[in-house]
Design an enzyme around this catalytic site. Structure first.
Site, PDB file in Angstrom:
ATOM      1  CB  THR A 111      -6.786  13.358  -2.046  1.00 37.26           C
ATOM      2  OG1 THR A 111      -6.136  14.080  -3.094  1.00 37.26           O
ATOM      3  CG2 THR A 111      -6.808  11.880  -2.397  1.00 37.26           C
ATOM      4  N   GLY A 130      -0.900  18.503  -1.348  1.00 35.12           N
ATOM      5  CA  GLY A 130      -1.123  17.059  -1.310  1.00 35.12           C
ATOM      6  C   GLY A 130      -0.327  16.288  -2.340  1.00 35.12           C
ATOM      7  CB  SER A 131       0.319  13.117  -2.898  1.00 33.88           C
ATOM      8  OG  SER A 131      -0.769  12.443  -2.296  1.00 33.88           O
ATOM      9  N   GLY A 165      -4.416  -0.494  -2.773  1.00 30.26           N
ATOM     10  CA  GLY A 165      -4.635  -1.764  -3.472  1.00 30.26           C
ATOM     11  C   GLY A 165      -5.455  -2.724  -2.626  1.00 30.26           C
ATOM     12  CG  LEU A 166      -3.685  -4.615   0.699  1.00 30.44           C
ATOM     13  CD1 LEU A 166      -2.968  -4.673   2.043  1.00 30.44           C
ATOM     14  CD2 LEU A 166      -3.814  -6.020   0.117  1.00 30.44           C
ATOM     15  CB  VAL A 197       4.115  -4.672 -13.288  1.00 30.65           C
ATOM     16  CG1 VAL A 197       3.260  -4.310 -14.481  1.00 30.65           C
ATOM     17  CG2 VAL A 197       3.257  -5.193 -12.154  1.00 30.65           C
ATOM     18  CG  ASP A 218      -0.016  13.279   1.031  1.00 33.52           C
ATOM     19  OD1 ASP A 218       0.075  13.043   2.250  1.00 33.52           O
ATOM     20  OD2 ASP A 218      -0.898  12.784   0.297  1.00 33.52           O
ATOM     21  CG  HIS A 239     -15.702  -8.696  30.611  1.00 33.71           C
ATOM     22  ND1 HIS A 239     -14.942  -9.444  29.736  1.00 33.71           N
ATOM     23  CD2 HIS A 239     -16.768  -9.458  30.954  1.00 33.71           C
ATOM     24  CE1 HIS A 239     -15.522 -10.622  29.576  1.00 33.71           C
ATOM     25  NE2 HIS A 239     -16.644 -10.668  30.295  1.00 33.71           N
TER      26      HIS A 239
HETATM   27  P1  NAI Z   1       1.484   2.371  -0.732  1.00 32.22           P
HETATM   28  O1  NAI Z   1       2.832   2.957  -0.631  1.00 32.22           O
HETATM   29  O2  NAI Z   1       0.689   2.125   0.486  1.00 32.22           O
HETATM   30  O3  NAI Z   1       1.559   0.977  -1.510  1.00 32.22           O
HETATM   31  C1  NAI Z   1       2.080   0.875  -2.797  1.00 32.22           C
HETATM   32  C2  NAI Z   1       2.482  -0.561  -3.021  1.00 32.22           C
HETATM   33  O4  NAI Z   1       2.830  -0.707  -4.378  1.00 32.22           O
HETATM   34  C3  NAI Z   1       3.687  -0.971  -2.196  1.00 32.22           C
HETATM   35  O5  NAI Z   1       3.400  -2.185  -1.579  1.00 32.22           O
HETATM   36  C4  NAI Z   1       4.783  -1.090  -3.234  1.00 32.22           C
HETATM   37  O6  NAI Z   1       5.747  -2.046  -2.897  1.00 32.22           O
HETATM   38  C5  NAI Z   1       4.001  -1.496  -4.466  1.00 32.22           C
HETATM   39  N1  NAI Z   1       4.625  -1.193  -5.742  1.00 32.22           N
HETATM   40  C6  NAI Z   1       5.329  -0.093  -6.085  1.00 32.22           C
HETATM   41  N2  NAI Z   1       5.713  -0.168  -7.375  1.00 32.22           N
HETATM   42  C7  NAI Z   1       5.231  -1.339  -7.866  1.00 32.22           C
HETATM   43  C8  NAI Z   1       5.289  -1.980  -9.128  1.00 32.22           C
HETATM   44  N3  NAI Z   1       5.903  -1.425 -10.162  1.00 32.22           N
HETATM   45  N4  NAI Z   1       4.684  -3.190  -9.252  1.00 32.22           N
HETATM   46  C9  NAI Z   1       4.054  -3.757  -8.203  1.00 32.22           C
HETATM   47  N5  NAI Z   1       3.970  -3.191  -6.986  1.00 32.22           N
HETATM   48  C10 NAI Z   1       4.546  -1.996  -6.822  1.00 32.22           C
HETATM   49  O7  NAI Z   1       0.696   3.321  -1.762  1.00 32.22           O
HETATM   50  P2  NAI Z   1      -0.825   3.353  -2.171  1.00 32.22           P
HETATM   51  O8  NAI Z   1      -1.537   2.139  -1.728  1.00 32.22           O
HETATM   52  O9  NAI Z   1      -0.844   3.714  -3.608  1.00 32.22           O
HETATM   53  O10 NAI Z   1      -1.352   4.555  -1.334  1.00 32.22           O
HETATM   54  C11 NAI Z   1      -0.798   5.860  -1.544  1.00 32.22           C
HETATM   55  C12 NAI Z   1      -0.697   6.609  -0.251  1.00 32.22           C
HETATM   56  O11 NAI Z   1      -1.974   6.865   0.265  1.00 32.22           O
HETATM   57  C13 NAI Z   1       0.058   5.828   0.775  1.00 32.22           C
HETATM   58  O12 NAI Z   1       1.040   6.647   1.341  1.00 32.22           O
HETATM   59  C14 NAI Z   1      -0.955   5.443   1.801  1.00 32.22           C
HETATM   60  O13 NAI Z   1      -0.436   5.488   3.114  1.00 32.22           O
HETATM   61  C15 NAI Z   1      -2.046   6.476   1.610  1.00 32.22           C
HETATM   62  N6  NAI Z   1      -3.316   5.832   1.880  1.00 32.22           N
HETATM   63  C16 NAI Z   1      -3.655   5.611   3.160  1.00 32.22           C
HETATM   64  C17 NAI Z   1      -4.807   4.946   3.458  1.00 32.22           C
HETATM   65  C18 NAI Z   1      -5.138   4.685   4.867  1.00 32.22           C
HETATM   66  O14 NAI Z   1      -4.568   5.327   5.744  1.00 32.22           O
HETATM   67  N7  NAI Z   1      -6.022   3.752   5.142  1.00 32.22           N
HETATM   68  C19 NAI Z   1      -5.719   4.476   2.425  1.00 32.22           C
HETATM   69  C20 NAI Z   1      -5.231   4.725   1.107  1.00 32.22           C
HETATM   70  C21 NAI Z   1      -4.077   5.390   0.867  1.00 32.22           C
END
Ligand code: NAI
Length: 480
Positions: free
Chosen positions: A41, A144-145, A185-186, A237, A312, A459
């Site tokens: 992934t 993984g996941s 999401g972000l 939701v 994962d 610096h």
């Molecule tokens: P996440 O666990 O980071 O965020 C999921 C979000 O969805 C949480 O804020 C949660 O409260 C919210 N949520 C859960 N159910 C919901 C619902 N029914 N309605 C609305 N909000 C809800 O998971 P995400 O963003 O899907 O990422 C998956 C995995 O991949 C994470 O463990 C993350 O750490 C990893 N990842 C890491 C990245 C990085 O290191 N930059 C980038 C992308 C993913």
């Protein structure tokens, strides 16, 4: 049947890194992967393509919004999505081809196909109509996941999409709704927002980036809002409807009011779940928890001797770098077992400690500003009844940040009150993803805030903000 010392299912960062480490330690190693390309992934549909798009979209945003302040005037800045996507695909291909080369260089046997455990020391690999069986003294599960689907709004690949789909949209959606304001999401919300989408994020919890220190999360939200993203926090939701090429999402907001958002697509990013199904694990008696997670002991061994699991699939944050270090640890443990016959953890003296320090795993969200964290948040320190001091330094007081035009954010350091030892470092700002490395090393070696403060930083650099925050712990920041 060919016999190996070590066989790994899954060629993501956990699996392929473990394969290389095992080969370095002299193990005859097989790596089994069902996808055409190695890298899992992270390389194919995660970390790497998202970073490529984040970079392209950020440059586009800067050209349209920030270049003017540098005196660079470009009229009619346009984006070309197909070129961006091609660039992203080339980066992915370069890296996945590189892993092919690494496997050859390290003499790891790569078997293409779906691996399935037929016993605790044998795997069948199915590739179309062809089945190959291999034996191995030790097996590593590194599958993984997969994205979590909301049962009432299944992915359709077009309107209700997951992160993989959202890395390859064929056009910039006018309105993108994001469910879940975590890492995916972000980051993907930012990509499409910078390219012109109106992005609304609906998050169940009262803050975005839920793992983050609350102050940092609030500041990040403020920054993203100023870039045009819209947030509905504490919102549940309840449903989604696809009608004549449009989607609408219904949710109950924090005040209990039912709201509807209309858009072109909904990205569901509510977390990922371990990919522990269809690998024959249950048939051979590997314990699997209800959420798909595989319990392991301190040596990453499942309840079945000689069968290990990492990344994962097991407890802890779902992060590529965590999986990598676990993969290295298992290779070292397996090599130690083969050398000594002992199933104990190898000693550090041999330089192969087979160990992962879970207290110093950095976590980064690649928004702009970036958010990077290692260790405890203020909320976690309070929950654990740890007495702490904080030191903060805002990037607006850092010369390099000012010259970059990136003054949003701060460094916040938590240090134990009595000893001054670093407990947590939180960086919201430019290149936080790189700056956090210093904090990780400092924490790994048990450094105090005072010691960090007395370490000379070049610096003018962004890293001076880390030094200043460390000085601020003892109330002696020079520029703050
Ligand atoms: P996440 O666990 O980071 O965020 C999921 C979000 O969805 C949480 O804020 C949660 O409260 C919210 N949520 C859960 N159910 C919901 C619902 N029914 N309605 C609305 N909000 C809800 O998971 P995400 O963003 O899907 O990422 C998956 C995995 O991949 C994470 O463990 C993350 O750490 C990893 N990842 C890491 C990245 C990085 O290191 N930059 C980038 C992308 C993913």
């Amino acid at each position: 049947m060919e016999k190996f010392d070590y066989a790994i299912i899954g060629a993501g960062p956990g699996g392929y890194v473990s394969a290389i480490r095992a080969a370095q330690l002299g193990l005859k190693t097989a790596l089994i992967e069902k996808d055409e390309r190695l890298g899992g992934t992270c390389l194919n549909v995660g970390c790497i393509p998202s970073k490529a798009l984040l970079e392209s979209s950020e440059l586009f945003y800067q050209a349209g919004h920030k270049f003017k302040e540098h005196g660079i005037i470009i009229d009619n800045v346009r984006s070309d999505l197909p070129i961006m996507m091609t660039r992203k695909n080339i980066i992915v291909k370069t890296l996945t081809d590189g892993i092919d080369d690494l496997m050859k260089k390290n003499q790891v046997s790569v078997l293409c196909g779906t691996g399935r455990l037929s016993s605790s020391d044998s795997i069948t690999v199915q590739n179309g109509n062809e089945t190959t069986s291999i034996e191995a003294n030790a097996l590593l599960l590194a599958m993984g996941s997969i994205p979590i689907e909301l049962p009432f709004m299944p992915f359709d690949g077009k309107y209700i999409v997951n992160s993989t789909d959202a890395l390859s949209f064929d056009a910039v959606p006018e309105r993108l709704i994001v469910v879940g304001a975590g890492a995916i999401g972000l980051e993907l919300g930012c990509v499409w927002s910078r390219l012109g989408s109106k992005v609304s994020a609906v998050e169940m919890l009262p803050q975005i980036a839920p793992f983050a220190d609350r102050q940092m999360s609030i500041m990040l939200q403020r920054s993203l809002k100023s870039q045009g993203l819209e947030f509905y926090l504490g919102s549940t939701v309840t449903g989604a409807e696809v009608k004549t090429g449009r989607v609408s999402l219904t949710f109950e907001d924090a005040k209990g009011e039912i709201k509807t958002l209309d858009g072109d697509r909904i990205l569901v990013a509510v977390g990922r779940k371990p990919n522990s199904r269809n690998t024959g694990l249950k048939d051979i008696g590997v314990n699997i928890e209800k959420n798909g997670s595989i319990p392991v002991d301190l040596n990453f061994q499942t309840n079945i001797q000689g069968v290990y699991a990492i990344g994962d699939l097991i407890h802890g944050p779902m992060l590529a770098h965590k999986a990598e270090d676990e993969g290295i640890a298992v290779a070292e443990i397996v090599a130690h077992h083969r050398r000594t016959g002992l199933r104990t953890r190898p000693s550090n003296q041999a330089g192969n400690p087979g160990h992962v320090n879970y207290d110093t795993i950095p976590n980064v969200i690649y928004t702009s500003p970036e958010l990077a964290v290692v260790g405890l948040s203020e909320e976690q320190a309070k929950e654990k009844n740890i007495k702490y001091k904080t030191g903060k330094f805002y990037f607006r007081g850092n010369g390099r940040a000012l010259s970059l035009g990136e003054t949003d954010g701060l460094v916040k350091i938590l240090a134990e009150e009595e000893t001054g030892k670093l407990l947590g470092v939180h960086i919201l700002g430019p290149r936080a993803s790189d700056l956090i490395a210093e904090a990780v090393i400092a924490m790994e070696f048990g450094v105090t805030a005072e010691k960090l403060a007395r370490t000379i930083h070049a610096h003018p650099t962004l890293s001076e903000a880390v030094k200043e925050a460390a000085m601020a712990v003892n109330k002696r920041s020079i520029h703050g």
